[in-house]
Motif scaffolding. Structure first.
Motif, PDB file in Angstrom:
ATOM      1  N   UNK A 197      -8.188  -9.029   4.084  1.00 49.51           N
ATOM      2  CA  UNK A 197      -7.267  -9.179   5.026  1.00 49.51           C
ATOM      3  C   UNK A 197      -7.937 -10.212   5.993  1.00 49.51           C
ATOM      4  N   UNK A 198      -9.271 -10.292   6.306  1.00 49.10           N
ATOM      5  CA  UNK A 198      -9.687 -11.329   7.317  1.00 49.10           C
ATOM      6  C   UNK A 198      -9.871 -12.552   6.573  1.00 49.10           C
ATOM      7  N   UNK A 199     -10.393 -12.633   5.317  1.00 47.58           N
ATOM      8  CA  UNK A 199     -10.410 -13.755   4.613  1.00 47.58           C
ATOM      9  C   UNK A 199      -8.980 -14.397   4.603  1.00 47.58           C
ATOM     10  N   UNK A 200      -7.621 -13.729   4.149  1.00 43.63           N
ATOM     11  CA  UNK A 200      -6.424 -14.270   4.040  1.00 43.63           C
ATOM     12  C   UNK A 200      -6.003 -14.996   5.531  1.00 43.63           C
TER      13      UNK A 200
ATOM     14  N   UNK B 147      -0.443 -12.797  -1.390  1.00 41.73           N
ATOM     15  CA  UNK B 147       0.492 -13.134  -0.107  1.00 41.73           C
ATOM     16  C   UNK B 147       0.043 -12.041   0.866  1.00 41.73           C
ATOM     17  N   UNK B 148       0.694 -12.408   2.101  1.00 42.51           N
ATOM     18  CA  UNK B 148       0.615 -11.449   3.032  1.00 42.51           C
ATOM     19  C   UNK B 148       1.277 -10.201   3.030  1.00 42.51           C
ATOM     20  N   UNK B 149       2.447 -10.331   2.095  1.00 41.41           N
ATOM     21  CA  UNK B 149       3.178  -9.239   1.759  1.00 41.41           C
ATOM     22  C   UNK B 149       2.283  -8.215   0.955  1.00 41.41           C
ATOM     23  N   UNK B 150       1.798  -8.818  -0.056  1.00 41.12           N
ATOM     24  CA  UNK B 150       0.915  -7.851  -1.241  1.00 41.12           C
ATOM     25  C   UNK B 150      -0.305  -7.449  -0.416  1.00 41.12           C
TER      26      UNK B 150
END
Length: 824
Positions: free
Chosen positions: A796-799, A817-820
């Motif tokens: 999550x932080x890498x994204x 994706x943010x959604x996935x």
């Protein structure tokens, strides 16, 4: 077992009522004039409704109070006589009058409707019948009723397998249906129709072109027809329609007709001459419209007239000699004129009513007492309900030790007498031809005293019955698509046999706090699911309301929608969200379709402008010439329709406003179908990729997800061959979401996403390179340890510190994706 037995033909021009009694159909005559049909005309005097011939008699003295042709406005809010006129209330008055033709009371009836009636029009018809006092109303499509009448008429013999065309041209509507006759079963394959095409339209064209225009040329008066349709008083239009009807009749027998046209209000007193050639020219225009619908029906079912055994005529307009002649010459097929086309529908309705069990009948107190006194005996009977033989076998079985004798009787005098048996019996019973034979079976004890209740056996000899009624159009829900567009997902498809039921699963598209006043709305539409929402009719909205929630609704939660639609088109939907304990039940029976005329004009303008853009887009396609030619044709028709809409926006005498709305939807459907070819290969590739993505994660799918995928597989071949871009795109998006949901059930999914980020995110797309390297190293460590919870936070932080890569159609890896990732 009791049957409805009463059939009602609620027609545009004439209506009728009939009863099925002892295997025969009886059309009830008007006790005042002994006619079999009742004019569908209603006059309103103060609070009193005058119906039928009495209403027509007032056309000469008080035409302004007489209403006719209101069937075409069923489900609409019609303007007339400076006040709102309710077609449902007028239809109620006609049905009430018909019910008076019967000596006994009626609480149940089969009521006929055009096959092309939409859900709103169908519900309005049911509402009119219920207001008239009918507690139970079953709808029957008119082409089916007509086929039942022709097939079951005395002395008729047909091949075991025939195909018929039902050509139903009435006073206000037109339907053509393709019907398969097979071994005593009628099966409606497909139909086409126009709810604004009938004898009434021929009359209006005669008034406009053959009466008003000659008077304008002779007297110098301008826009005479426009004056008629804009008048608050309907007297002028009614008298001119009478001239047209008279001309039609006389010119079917002679070549020329001269008559006087007088109107004090319009200052007209002149003679008008109409020739047979002139009136035939108008009739040919209307016949060609009907013939085009026949060709369309045959073409989409890969048939020619060579595959049609006969054409069945229904409706008063089919009496016109020109129509019969043209139909026979163009089709080179048998045109069946053996039956009165104005009573065929009510005959068929009664035949059908004789086979439909009523749900209202309950045991009388005497019957209940008889059962109490006698032993409750379980008697199982086996027999064929349909037979072409002169006698039929009835098999009986009971476990009752007291039952020693049986007896079979019927109303025609057949009596088997008391027959001794032990547990089982078999008996042949004689059948009267071309009728439904009703027998009663009774059991007796050793003292020959009756035991148990009388059981009824109904066997049809040589009568055709229907294999259910087809759904006239797709029922869909509207979903949000990419880029702000909306997509339609089909729930029930056209021509599926009613009743129908289906369950689907959707994701909540937004979060809703309980008791916030917010709600989630899903639009329900009727029409062609492969087309745009603008070409469909909205019939209701599914509402998921916050005031019915015990917990908050979180975006992404599963929503289960259970759809059911009855044979009479009652649509019910059960909504459940198991994770928050939400449950609701909604019934959709809209009976009014309010028309926003400004919106219709705006939509016509919008599509005229849109076609200009589409023609530019087509310049770069291989088949541009044929597509651009069709786009020109659609645009020209829209421009013409726009002019008609502007010219008639103040029309309060005809139903042209609703016809314009209907024509607009038809043109939008043509536009949608024409452009569905674009990017079809790309959408099929996306569908294939979504399927592969799901299969890669199928091991983690839960039961609901597995059911949804199996449903997709059962329709995959049909979907691929549909050539419907919007439908394929919608299913690909749905399947991709299913794959993501299955993937999200895998506890190791963040490991796949972590390594996908390392492989796919380029250095120039990373905002904080130092932190990225730290997270990469830490991620490798926790991945080896199998610490997937900590890995989730690392991913999550890498994204959050990079630009996420876009997923391509050929990408078979996990969606990033943010959604996935659950951080949207």
């Amino acid at each position: 077992m009791k049957y409805i037995n009463v059939g009602i033909d609620l027609g545009t021009t004439n209506s009728a009522i009939a009863t099925y009694e002892n295997g025969k159909v009886i059309i009830h005559k008007n006790p005042l004039n002994l006619k079999e049909t009742l004019p569908s005309a209603v006059a309103m005097r103060k609070d009193k409704y005058i119906v039928g011939d009495k209403a027509l008699s007032l056309l000469q003295t008080r035409p302004g109070i007489v209403q006719m042709n209101f069937k075409r406005l069923m489900g609409a809010n019609a303007r007339s006589l400076q006040k709102q006129i309710d077609p449902v209330r007028l239809s109620q008055a006609v049905i009430e009058e018909l019910l008076r033709f019967r000596e006994s009371g009626t609480s149940s009836a089969v009521v006929t409707i055009p096959a092309s009636f939409d859900t709103i029009q169908s519900n309005a018809t049911k509402e009119a019948a219920r207001r008239a006092g009918l507690e139970e109303v079953v709808l029957l499509q008119e082409p089916i009723a007509a086929c039942l009448a022709y097939a079951n008429a005395e002395g008729t013999e047909f091949a075991k397998e025939d195909k018929w065309l039902v050509y139903d041209y009435g006073g206000g509507t037109f339907d053509v249906a393709l019907v398969q006759m097979r071994n005593g079963i009628l099966d409606v394959i497909d139909h086409e129709g126009d709810n604004y095409m009938g004898g009434k339209d021929i009359d209006q064209d005669i008034v406009r072109d053959l009466i008003c225009k000659p008077i304008e040329n002779e007297t110098g008066k301008e826009k005479l027809y426009e004056q008629l349709i804009h008048q608050e008083d309907a007297a002028g239009m009614s008298s001119f329609i009478s001239y047209a009807e008279e001309a039609k009749k006389i010119l079917s027998l002679q070549n020329e007709y001269t008559f006087e046209v007088y109107s004090e209000q319009l200052d007209i007193d002149t003679d008008v001459t109409i020739t047979k050639a002139e009136i035939d020219q108008i009739m040919m225009i209307h016949f060609n419209r009907s013939y085009h619908l026949i060709e369309k029906l045959l073409d989409k079912n890969n048939l020619s007239f060579e595959g049609i055994n006969r054409i069945v005529l229904v409706g008063g307009t089919t009496y016109i000699p020109l129509i019969r002649k043209q139909l026979k010459e163009k089709s080179q097929t048998i045109v069946d004129t053996t039956m009165d086309p104005t009573t065929a529908i009510v005959l068929g309705a009664a035949y059908y009513a004789g086979s439909v069990e009523t749900k209202l009948e309950e045991a009388t107190p005497d019957q209940i007492e008889t059962v109490k006194k006698n032993e409750r005996v379980d008697l199982q009977l086996v027999y064929e309900t349909q037979s072409n033989d002169e006698e039929e076998l009835i098999l009986g079985k009971t476990d009752s030790k007291k039952a020693k004798f049986y007896q079979i009787t019927n109303v025609d005098g057949f009596d088997s007498g008391l027959k001794e048996f032990s547990n089982k019996f078999s008996a042949f019973v004689p059948l009267e031809k071309k009728m439904q034979n009703l027998f009663k079976v009774q059991l007796f004890d050793k003292r020959q005293q009756t035991i148990g209740s009388i059981q009824e056996v109904k066997i049809s000899q040589g009568l055709y019955r229907i294999n259910g009624q087809p759904l006239p159009a797709d029922i869909s829900i509207e979903l949000d698509g990419d880029g702000g567009e909306t997509l339609l997902e089909s729930i029930f498809t056209k021509n599926k046999i009613l009743p129908l039921k289906r369950s689907i699963y959707k994701k909540a598209s937004k979060s809703i706090l309980k008791n916030s006043g917010d709600k989630l709305i899903i639009n329900i539409l009727e029409g062609a699911s492969g087309n745009s929402a603008a070409s469909n009719l909205t019939i209701g909205y599914i509402e998921i309301r916050s005031d019915k929630m015990s917990q908050d609704l979180v975006k992404g939660l599963d929503i289960q929608l259970d759809f059911q639609i009855s044979e009479s088109r009652d649509l019910t939907i059960n909504i459940s969200i198991p994770s928050i304990g939400y449950s609701d039940f909604q019934v959709f029976n809209p009976s009014k379709n309010p028309i926003n005329y400004d919106k219709i004009i705006a939509e016509i303008q919008s599509y005229i402008n849109r076609i200009n853009q589409e023609k530019y887009e087509e310049e770069n396609t291989d088949n541009r010439e044929s597509v651009i030619r069709e786009l020109h044709s659609i645009q020209n028709e829209l421009v013409t329709l726009y002019g008609v809409a502007i010219e008639n926006q103040n029309d309060i005498q005809t139903d042209i406003l609703y016809r314009i709305d209907d024509d607009k939807r038809t043109l939008v459907q043509r536009f949608d179908r024409l452009l569905n070819h674009r990017n079809i290969l790309e959408e099929l590739e996306n569908l294939k990729a979504a399927k592969t993505h799901y299969l890669q994660n199928a091991a983690f799918a839960d039961e609901n997800q597995k059911v949804q995928f199996e449903d997709f597989l059962s329709k995959e071949h049909e979907l691929i061959n549909s050539n419907n871009k919007n439908l394929i795109k919608s299913k690909a998006a749905e399947l991709e979401q299913l794959a993501n949901d299955a993937f999200n059930n895998n506890p190791k999914r963040y490991q796949d996403i972590f390594f996908a980020l390392l492989l796919k995110v380029r250095g120039d797309k990373i905002k904080d390179k130092k932190r990225w390297d730290e997270l990469s190293m830490k991620g490798r460590e926790v991945s080896k340890e199998g610490n997937y919870i900590e890995l989730k936070y690392i991913v999550s932080e890498m994204a959050a510190i990079c630009e996420l890569p876009k997923r391509s159609a050929s990408d078979s890896g996990p969606e990033i994706s943010k959604k996935s990732l659950g951080i949207e």
